[in-house]
Design a protein around this motif. Structure first.
Motif, PDB file in Angstrom:
ATOM      1  N   GLY A  24      -4.846  12.583  -3.696  1.00  0.00           N
ATOM      2  CA  GLY A  24      -5.628  11.486  -4.231  1.00  0.00           C
ATOM      3  C   GLY A  24      -7.042  11.891  -4.580  1.00  0.00           C
ATOM      4  O   GLY A  24      -7.320  13.069  -4.764  1.00  0.00           O
ATOM      5  N   GLY A  25      -7.956  10.874  -4.590  1.00  0.00           N
ATOM      6  CA  GLY A  25      -7.861   9.577  -3.948  1.00  0.00           C
ATOM      7  C   GLY A  25      -7.615   9.679  -2.442  1.00  0.00           C
ATOM      8  O   GLY A  25      -7.769  10.681  -1.792  1.00  0.00           O
ATOM      9  N   THR A  26      -7.194   8.552  -1.927  1.00  0.00           N
ATOM     10  CA  THR A  26      -6.882   8.429  -0.504  1.00  0.00           C
ATOM     11  C   THR A  26      -5.464   7.889  -0.363  1.00  0.00           C
ATOM     12  O   THR A  26      -5.256   6.669  -0.337  1.00  0.00           O
ATOM     13  N   PRO A  27      -4.467   8.780  -0.294  1.00  0.00           N
ATOM     14  CA  PRO A  27      -3.076   8.329  -0.202  1.00  0.00           C
ATOM     15  C   PRO A  27      -2.775   7.492   1.027  1.00  0.00           C
ATOM     16  O   PRO A  27      -1.809   6.729   1.039  1.00  0.00           O
ATOM     17  N   SER A  28      -3.589   7.629   2.081  1.00  0.00           N
ATOM     18  CA  SER A  28      -3.334   6.830   3.279  1.00  0.00           C
ATOM     19  C   SER A  28      -3.717   5.369   3.096  1.00  0.00           C
ATOM     20  O   SER A  28      -3.577   4.568   4.026  1.00  0.00           O
ATOM     21  N   LEU A  29      -4.195   4.985   1.901  1.00  0.00           N
ATOM     22  CA  LEU A  29      -4.372   3.565   1.596  1.00  0.00           C
ATOM     23  C   LEU A  29      -3.032   2.884   1.320  1.00  0.00           C
ATOM     24  O   LEU A  29      -2.913   1.661   1.411  1.00  0.00           O
ATOM     25  N   ILE A  30      -2.022   3.680   0.958  1.00  0.00           N
ATOM     26  CA  ILE A  30      -0.686   3.152   0.702  1.00  0.00           C
ATOM     27  C   ILE A  30       0.055   3.036   2.026  1.00  0.00           C
ATOM     28  O   ILE A  30      -0.023   3.915   2.883  1.00  0.00           O
ATOM     29  N   SER A  31       0.790   1.971   2.211  1.00  0.00           N
ATOM     30  CA  SER A  31       1.470   1.728   3.486  1.00  0.00           C
ATOM     31  C   SER A  31       2.622   2.698   3.704  1.00  0.00           C
ATOM     32  O   SER A  31       3.209   3.230   2.759  1.00  0.00           O
ATOM     33  N   ALA A  32       2.954   2.912   4.985  1.00  0.00           N
ATOM     34  CA  ALA A  32       4.102   3.748   5.325  1.00  0.00           C
ATOM     35  C   ALA A  32       5.385   3.136   4.776  1.00  0.00           C
ATOM     36  O   ALA A  32       6.282   3.845   4.307  1.00  0.00           O
ATOM     37  N   GLU A  33       5.462   1.812   4.812  1.00  0.00           N
ATOM     38  CA  GLU A  33       6.630   1.119   4.264  1.00  0.00           C
ATOM     39  C   GLU A  33       6.769   1.400   2.772  1.00  0.00           C
ATOM     40  O   GLU A  33       7.877   1.600   2.257  1.00  0.00           O
ATOM     41  N   GLY A  34       5.629   1.453   2.067  1.00  0.00           N
ATOM     42  CA  GLY A  34       5.657   1.747   0.647  1.00  0.00           C
ATOM     43  C   GLY A  34       6.189   3.141   0.362  1.00  0.00           C
ATOM     44  O   GLY A  34       6.977   3.350  -0.572  1.00  0.00           O
TER      45      GLY A  34
END
Length: 384
Positions: free
Chosen positions: A74-84
């Motif tokens: 990214g960016g900051t990929p940890s902004l996306i949820s684990a479920e996503g």
């Protein structure tokens, strides 16, 4: 150029998540601040669906291969949820097989409010973390525009290890504004003591189109930078780390994804601004995606922009620019296998570089000598 056989070349996947909480002043990556510091669930879902449609446009590039590794940057990929992520991986595996030991790396920021518990990402299928620490010094973090503190950084690595992650990379920069030798070495010490199994350690560079480029910070003098490099490398070696690439140190296995880049492997690319490289029977191609997230989402499926074959005259430099970053280099036969060109055409250049002591004398490998690594840019210029 002889016909290429794509099925013999490992295939990875790069996924770009373009949002972050706040743009850092040194960052020239394709990253964009999210409104109010939080990624709306509706936007997350829209983007994840776009990634799947994007992937479908690249099915012809797979050539009966399995996915060797995945890197989510990214960016900051940890902004996306684990479920996503779990949903995304399930969708992708309807179209392609992941290797049984497929390495899936997630870049994560130490900010405590930016991610779910690390165990959730592990359960989703992510098996390697790359934590963007940059420094453990809160003053330096503030100058770098980072939103986390020393405590957050130390805590993130500890929590990742406690969650069950066996492979934890720590990204660290040195040569920071007003950084001393002692402070740079302390950053390495903290990373090692917290249990990092891999450390990406590189000097801060001032890139165009960044805040630091417009307003230059006060950086350490060259003699300090030299001592940071020398003493930092000595410390890491003493702690059992192996320097296998210019800025990468490992205690266990290397990064499978980055290793594939450096060995001139293939990688599909999905997401805003993502870059890909694929081998087809007639040549090696590079392509990229639309940079701005809103433009990327506006036109689905996203096009493979600037889909261009690497010209035969550019291939030696393209290959060596990657392969010679590795301290062990690559097997000489890899050159023909992954470029379609005969290594004999480079014989005069290789002989000259070996005679100058810049490449190893071993005819079966393409690798810089220890002296050659100090002058890597000059070595690469010989292949232009």
């Amino acid at each position: 150029m002889s016909a290429l056989n794509p099925s013999t070349i490992p295939l990875s996947l790069y996924i770009h998540m373009p949002w972050c909480v706040r743009k850092c002043p040194y960052c020239d990556f394709n990253s964009h601040a999210v409104p109010d510091g939080a990624l709306a669930l509706s936007l997350e879902r829209e983007y994840l669906h776009a990634l799947v449609e994007d992937f479908k446009t690249q099915l012809d590039f797979i050539q009966d291969r399995q996915i060797h590794s995945i890197f989510i940057g990214g960016g900051t990929p940890s902004l996306i949820s684990a479920e996503g992520y779990q949903w995304l991986f399930n969708q992708l595996q309807q179209w392609v097989v992941f290797e049984s030991n497929c390495e899936i790396t997630l870049e994560a920021n130490p900010g405590t409010l930016e991610h779910e518990p690390f165990a959730a990402y592990l359960a989703a299928g992510i098996n390697r973390l790359s934590v963007g620490v940059q420094s453990f010094n809160t003053t330096h973090l503030e100058k770098l525009g980072r939103i986390h503190s020393e405590h957050d950084a130390l805590n993130a690595i500890r929590l990742a290890r406690e969650a069950g992650f066996e492979r934890v990379n720590v990204d660290l920069m040195h040569g920071l504004p007003e950084q001393t030798l002692e402070q740079a070495l302390l950053d390495l010490k903290y990373a090692v003591e917290q249990g990092a199994t891999h450390i990406s350690w590189y000097q801060l560079t001032i890139e165009p189109n960044t805040v630091f480029f417009r307003t230059q910070p006060l950086l350490p003098h060259d003699d300090v930078l030299e001592q940071i490099q020398l003493q930092g490398e000595a410390y890491l070696r003493a702690q059992g780390f192996v320097n296998y690439e210019v800025s990468a140190w490992r205690k266990e296995r290397p990064s499978a994804h980055n290793l594939n880049y450096w060995q001139f492997g293939d990688y599909l690319a999905i997401g805003a601004g993502a870059h890909g490289k694929v081998t087809l029977v007639d040549g090696v191609y590079r392509y990229q995606k639309t940079r701005l997230p809103k433009d990327y989402l506006a036109k689905l499926p996203a096009e493979n922009q600037q889909f261009k074959m690497i010209a035969a005259e550019d291939m030696p430099f393209e290959f060596m620019m990657n392969a010679l970053r590795l301290n062990q280099g690559v097997a000489a036969e890899t050159y023909e296998e992954r470029t379609g060109l005969s290594l004999q055409h480079l014989a005069p250049v290789l002989e000259k570089l070996r005679h100058q002591g810049l490449l190893l004398e071993n005819q079966e490998r393409l690798a810089c000598s220890e002296h050659g690594h100090l002058f890597l840019n000059s070595v690469l210029e010989a292949f232009l």
